[in-house]
Design an enzyme around this catalytic site. Sequence first.
Site, mmCIF file in Angstrom:
data_model
loop_
_atom_site.group_PDB
_atom_site.id
_atom_site.type_symbol
_atom_site.label_atom_id
_atom_site.label_comp_id
_atom_site.label_asym_id
_atom_site.label_seq_id
_atom_site.Cartn_x
_atom_site.Cartn_y
_atom_site.Cartn_z
ATOM 1 N N GLY A 16 3.115 22.022 12.157
ATOM 2 C CA GLY A 16 4.265 21.225 11.712
ATOM 3 C C GLY A 16 5.224 22.061 10.894
ATOM 4 N N GLY A 19 9.054 21.220 10.028
ATOM 5 C CA GLY A 19 9.376 19.990 9.322
ATOM 6 C C GLY A 19 9.927 20.248 7.927
ATOM 7 C CD GLN A 20 11.513 16.620 3.054
ATOM 8 O OE1 GLN A 20 10.676 15.763 3.309
ATOM 9 N NE2 GLN A 20 12.301 16.554 1.998
ATOM 10 C CG ASP A 42 6.864 21.781 14.589
ATOM 11 O OD1 ASP A 42 6.836 20.837 15.402
ATOM 12 O OD2 ASP A 42 7.135 21.622 13.375
ATOM 13 C CE1 TYR A 150 2.064 10.166 6.214
ATOM 14 C CE2 TYR A 150 2.412 8.889 4.221
ATOM 15 C CZ TYR A 150 2.387 10.096 4.871
ATOM 16 O OH TYR A 150 2.684 11.244 4.186
ATOM 17 C CE LYS A 154 -0.598 12.154 5.016
ATOM 18 N NZ LYS A 154 -0.727 13.515 5.559
HETATM 19 N N1 LIG Z 1 7.936 14.849 2.920
HETATM 20 C C1 LIG Z 1 7.320 14.068 2.058
HETATM 21 O O1 LIG Z 1 7.956 13.449 1.198
HETATM 22 C C2 LIG Z 1 5.812 13.942 2.087
HETATM 23 C C3 LIG Z 1 5.184 13.197 1.090
HETATM 24 C C4 LIG Z 1 3.797 13.060 1.128
HETATM 25 C C5 LIG Z 1 3.047 13.732 2.093
HETATM 26 N N2 LIG Z 1 3.705 14.453 3.053
HETATM 27 C C6 LIG Z 1 2.870 15.093 4.082
HETATM 28 O O2 LIG Z 1 3.220 16.451 4.259
HETATM 29 C C7 LIG Z 1 3.077 16.821 5.631
HETATM 30 C C8 LIG Z 1 4.379 17.404 6.157
HETATM 31 O O3 LIG Z 1 5.398 16.442 5.961
HETATM 32 P P1 LIG Z 1 6.934 16.733 6.324
HETATM 33 O O4 LIG Z 1 7.740 15.897 5.384
HETATM 34 O O5 LIG Z 1 7.182 18.172 6.417
HETATM 35 O O6 LIG Z 1 6.987 16.029 7.756
HETATM 36 P P2 LIG Z 1 8.098 16.225 8.888
HETATM 37 O O7 LIG Z 1 8.095 14.964 9.701
HETATM 38 O O8 LIG Z 1 9.375 16.712 8.313
HETATM 39 O O9 LIG Z 1 7.471 17.407 9.754
HETATM 40 C C9 LIG Z 1 6.339 17.219 10.560
HETATM 41 C C10 LIG Z 1 6.375 18.269 11.650
HETATM 42 O O10 LIG Z 1 5.242 18.054 12.478
HETATM 43 C C11 LIG Z 1 5.627 18.299 13.814
HETATM 44 N N3 LIG Z 1 4.735 17.587 14.732
HETATM 45 C C12 LIG Z 1 4.714 16.269 15.047
HETATM 46 N N4 LIG Z 1 3.765 16.028 15.963
HETATM 47 C C13 LIG Z 1 3.164 17.209 16.228
HETATM 48 C C14 LIG Z 1 2.126 17.615 17.102
HETATM 49 N N5 LIG Z 1 1.497 16.735 17.904
HETATM 50 N N6 LIG Z 1 1.761 18.922 17.110
HETATM 51 C C15 LIG Z 1 2.391 19.821 16.316
HETATM 52 N N7 LIG Z 1 3.389 19.504 15.483
HETATM 53 C C16 LIG Z 1 3.778 18.210 15.446
HETATM 54 C C17 LIG Z 1 7.063 17.778 13.918
HETATM 55 O O11 LIG Z 1 7.748 18.398 15.002
HETATM 56 C C18 LIG Z 1 7.631 18.181 12.546
HETATM 57 O O12 LIG Z 1 8.291 19.424 12.583
HETATM 58 C C19 LIG Z 1 2.597 15.556 6.352
HETATM 59 O O13 LIG Z 1 1.200 15.566 6.424
HETATM 60 C C20 LIG Z 1 3.035 14.456 5.445
HETATM 61 O O14 LIG Z 1 2.237 13.330 5.588
HETATM 62 C C21 LIG Z 1 5.056 14.574 3.076
#
Ligand SMILES: NC(=O)c1ccc[n+]([C@@H]2O[C@H](COP(=O)([O-])OP(=O)(O)OC[C@H]3O[C@@H](n4cnc5c(N)ncnc54)[C@H](O)[C@@H]3O)[C@@H](O)[C@H]2O)c1
Length: 331
Positions: A16, A19-20, A42, A150, A154
């Site tokens: 991933g 992602g963010q 990704d 979700y 978790k």
């Molecule tokens: N951003 C937040 O505020 C936040 C808060 C709490 C926890 N998290 C956790 O942190 C982690 C990352 O979050 P994020 O905000 O970067 O999420 P995001 O949605 O921005 O990025 C997730 C990435 O995963 C990739 N992805 C989706 N399905 C996939 C697959 N089958 N195989 C490979 N890649 C795949 C997507 O293309 C994306 O780039 C997650 O586990 C999320 O639950 C994030």
Amino acid sequence: MEHHKNQPSTVILVTGARGQIGTELVAALRKVYGRKQVIATDLHDAAAIPDQQRPYHQLNVLDKDDLESLVVTYGVTQIYHLAATLSAKGEEAPLKAWHLNMQSLLNILEVAKDHKLDKVFWPSSIAVFGPSTARKISPQDALLDPQTVYGISKEAGEQWCAYYREHYGLDVRSLRYPGLISYSAPAGGGTTDYAVAIFHEALQNGSYECYLNPDTALPMMYMDDAVRATLELMNAPKEALKERGAYNIGALSFTPAELAIALKMHIPDFTISYNADKRQSIANSWPAGVDDAVARHDWNWQPEYDLTAMTKDMFDHLEPVYKNSNAATMS
Ligand SMILES: NC(=O)c1ccc[n+]([C@@H]2O[C@H](COP(=O)([O-])OP(=O)(O)OC[C@H]3O[C@@H](n4cnc5c(N)ncnc54)[C@H](O)[C@@H]3O)[C@@H](O)[C@H]2O)c1
């Protein structure tokens, strides 16, 4: 951060990674370990990835064979597993979200166990909390009663990580991230996304319609703090980490109305309106803040960014982007 010359064998795979969080975590890991030691993966086609962002591999984490073959090919020693469906998006297709979030974690844990990886990082979330959690500050050992698929994934994920730690000796570490605010990549479908979108809308249009009510206080954190927390947790001595689940980490707690006041310091004419949608009920089930005393004790966690510093840094990075794009549109 210095390159770790004493850890030449560390090879990190990040899922991933586009992602963010991944966008910034990969950059931070490469500063520490060297670019080639960090394999970004990704769903995106590898052909679209610029050279300076490689090594990169297209990897669907649901494909365990592909994951395993990358681990073997590169001699991976650590995995940071970020791929997931987030809270608001997960409610649109609950079973799909459950399948991705759980099966991908089990694939990672199995491969990490079978190939005796040194360490795994997997993020949990404040979404593990629910209505029975203290509303103001959720303790580390709160009863977990998540209200979203979700959050359920978790909570179950925390238990699976503990299982692999206890039964197989796998060193898997986890944080309950709050809502994360950053400028590099858009937020990925969570309930706290408004706190990122508001900056972009303010700079583009001078106004924002918020999908949460003005007085909805939630735990939040600037991405710099979240990335540093992740690196610090992963570098902490194993013996110091006593928590069985994932660590609460706190930094900020604010409402949309309070964030709007902070934005007005930079854009005095900024206006905000409110039109609550389904995400309000998810936010209502989460606490306003978390008690992170255990993280502070076990691995010296300490946030740096308050609301004012976070808002300033967001404007410092985003203002030039919108100035340049407005100038390009006008010319
Ligand atoms: N951003 C937040 O505020 C936040 C808060 C709490 C926890 N998290 C956790 O942190 C982690 C990352 O979050 P994020 O905000 O970067 O999420 P995001 O949605 O921005 O990025 C997730 C990435 O995963 C990739 N992805 C989706 N399905 C996939 C697959 N089958 N195989 C490979 N890649 C795949 C997507 O293309 C994306 O780039 C997650 O586990 C999320 O639950 C994030």
